[in-house]
Design a protein around this motif. Structure first.
Motif, PDB file in Angstrom:
ATOM      1  N   ALA A   1       0.995  -0.988  -0.069  1.00 35.32           N
ATOM      2  CA  ALA A   1       0.090  -0.059  -0.119  1.00 35.32           C
ATOM      3  C   ALA A   1       0.751   1.328   0.139  1.00 35.32           C
TER       4      ALA A   1
ATOM      5  N   LEU B   1      -8.373   4.856   6.023  1.00 36.75           N
ATOM      6  CA  LEU B   1      -7.551   4.526   5.118  1.00 36.75           C
ATOM      7  C   LEU B   1      -7.120   2.865   5.457  1.00 36.75           C
TER       8      LEU B   1
ATOM      9  N   ASN C   1      -9.375  -1.322   6.132  1.00 33.66           N
ATOM     10  CA  ASN C   1      -9.366  -1.876   4.874  1.00 33.66           C
ATOM     11  C   ASN C   1      -9.077  -3.175   4.832  1.00 33.66           C
TER      12      ASN C   1
END
Lengths: 372, 172
Positions: A130, A195, A199
């Protein structure tokens, strides 16, 4: 991996060399992996590539000259290392520290801890593929570095604490900027949760992976967020409080399963707790001296003494033996990452190599601290 | 776990735990051991839920002193174990506390002390090329007397049986 297949030595195996130059080893660490397909059969960490022998340097110079060395072991959170060292000397010499200095020490140490956790967050997520979180993390960390640079003069390897206080006083600008940062950071934590924490890909990569049981953690001397992720609320700031920590109101976040996700969650919650600590330290920051009276020359008595502090990665202990001179006879630095990494061979046996990367990231290792 | 509780438990092994001034030394208790007592005491500490904080050595005369610090997660209780590595040898505790594996390898690198029973004495920090080089070992003329530190060495001469064991270790 199925145990039967694991024991079958007729299966094709190969050696895979990971590091010493590898982005996921977070420093110059080499792992020699014996692989069965994508599974790790055996793992052997190889250390020492960046070893500088700080402990030998400590034996070869008067103790004040070693202060800059303390910042170069865990360079991501140098101030707790400063803190432990000056506290040990203060204890040996019986030096009193003014209250204003204690407040400054705690506020700056905790700022440093938040900066370290932010860098860990970015690097951990980057290891998992990520890319975005590191951009957010570095943006916030930059604010802290600016604040600390204003008062300490450096951005990374701080040598800010002195025996009896700190090197220079903080001003209103520091207090104001720090308060602005705390306000900003609280809002940003919501962003991180949206975020990362929620996730689904992140959860799948970390939940149930690399489970450290409390018993295993104790056998290997694991400390810091890695231990707290396994459900043990052990933090030197609470158990063996130093400086003004006993007066502060904060919690020790713990996990329940001891997997990568819990270790992640503990650190995120620690950021929030550190913000609380900084706020309180600023609130109680009194007027007065920032450095007390310390003797010009301190002779270290010929006996052994140790001092423990909670660094960003766990328990840091300085163990010193004096020799009636200002040069220590022996200085041992117990660094948290050393014990935290030593369990990796047992922890990662039989694991997918992709999960190994996840575990390494979740342990929050700083290799120069191990190769000190 | 209090000092008295541990002192009573260790009393069963005929060991006397010495109280240490926490404000001055950072530990609550101190125990000087003979080599043959080490593993028994360490096994007891594992069962009593202590963890190994660190293990290190101090280069002294007449022999290097090993220091093991243990602490607990539930209460503040630090204790130092000390023993002398006569003939540069000491029993391993790495099978009891796995954390000791790396500490023992590091001490072997830096001080040249071999841990009998530790199956993996490969260099950890130094390299194979540095065999015989021990950076933290002090030269005879700068080595401090153990007595000056209040570290009194116990008479812990190797027994007759140990000679053989050492011989086979060197052969290996």
């Amino acid at each position: 991996m199925k145990t039967e297949a694991f024991k079958d030595e007729s299966r094709h195996r190969f050696l895979l060399n990971m590091g010493p130059q590898h982005p996921a080893t977070h420093g110059v660490l080499r792992l020699v992996l014996e692989m069965d397909g994508e599974y790790v059969v055996h793992l052997d960490p190889v250390l020492g590539y960046g070893h500088r022998m700080h402990e030998k340097m400590a034996e070869a110079r008067p103790w004040p000259s070693f202060l800059p060395n303390t910042a170069r072991m865990d360079y991501l959170a140098a101030l707790p290392y400063n803190h432990g060292y000056v506290c040990l000397i203060e204890k040996l010499a019986g030096v009193e520290v003014p209250r204003r200095a204690e407040c400054i020490r705690v506020a700056t140490s905790e700022l440093n801890r938040v900066a370290s956790h932010l860098l860990w967050l970015g690097a951990f997520l980057l290891d998992l593929g990520a890319f975005t979180p590191i951009l957010y993390g570095f943006d916030d960390r930059e604010q802290i570095l600016d604040i600390l640079e204003d008062i300490t003069g450096s951005r990374l390897t701080y040598s800010y604490f002195r025996v009896g206080g700190v090197y220079r006083d903080v001003d209103d600008r520091f207090v104001e900027n720090t308060r602005v940062f705390i306000k900003r950071m609280r809002k940003r934590l919501d962003i991180y949760n949206k975020l990362v924490t929620d996730n689904i890909i992140f959860i799948k990569r970390t939940e149930g992976i690399g489970v450290i049981s409390p018993e295993m953690a104790r056998r290997y001397g694991v400390t810091g967020a890695n231990l707290r992720g396994s459900g043990i609320a052990y933090d030197i700031r609470k158990t063996e409080p130093y400086s003004i920590y006993p007066e502060l109101d904060f919690e020790i976040p713990v996990g329940s399963r001891g997997d990568c996700f819990d270790r992640y969650l503990v650190r995120i919650k620690e950021i929030e707790q550190s913000l609380r600590i900084i706020e309180q330290a600023l609130d109680m920051l009194p007027e007065g001296e920032f450095r007390g009276k310390a003797p010009k020359k301190i002779k270290l008595p010929p006996r052994a003494a140790s001092f423990a502090v909670e660094a960003a990665r766990g328990e840091l202990v300085y163990f010193m033996v004096g020799q009636d001179s200002d040069v220590p006879y022996r200085l041992k630095v117990r660094v948290p990452s050393y014990a935290n990494l030593s369990l990796i061979a047992e922890l990662c046996q039989g694991m997918l190599i992709a999960d190994l990367v996840s575990v390494m990231g979740s342990l929050d290792l700083v290799i120069p601290e191990i190769d000190r | 776990m209090t000092f008295q509780e541990l002192a009573d438990q260790l009393g069963a092994f005929s060991l006397s735990l010495t109280a240490s001034d926490y404000a001055a030394s950072g530990v609550y208790a101190d125990l000087l051991l003979e080599q043959r007592q080490l593993r028994q005491v360490v096994q007891h500490l594992l069962e009593q839920e202590f963890y190994l904080v660190f293990a290190t050595a101090v280069s002294l005369k007449p022999a290097a002193c090993l220091v093991y610090q243990f602490a607990r997660h539930d209460v503040l209780f630090r204790v130092n174990l000390r023993l002398f590595a006569h003939e540069n040898e000491s029993p391993t505790i790495s099978d009891i506390f796995h954390a000791a594996m790396w500490y023992e390898r590091e001490i072997h690198d830096f001080f040249g002390i071999a841990f009998t029973g530790n199956g993996d004495m490969r260099p950890l920090i130094l390299s194979e090329m540095d065999a015989g080089f021990h950076p933290l070992l002090k030269a005879e003329n700068v080595c401090m007397d153990a007595e000056k530190l209040g570290f009194l060495p116990l008479a812990d001469e190797p027994e007759a049986g140990d000679e053989q064991a050492r011989g086979s270790l060197e052969d290996a």
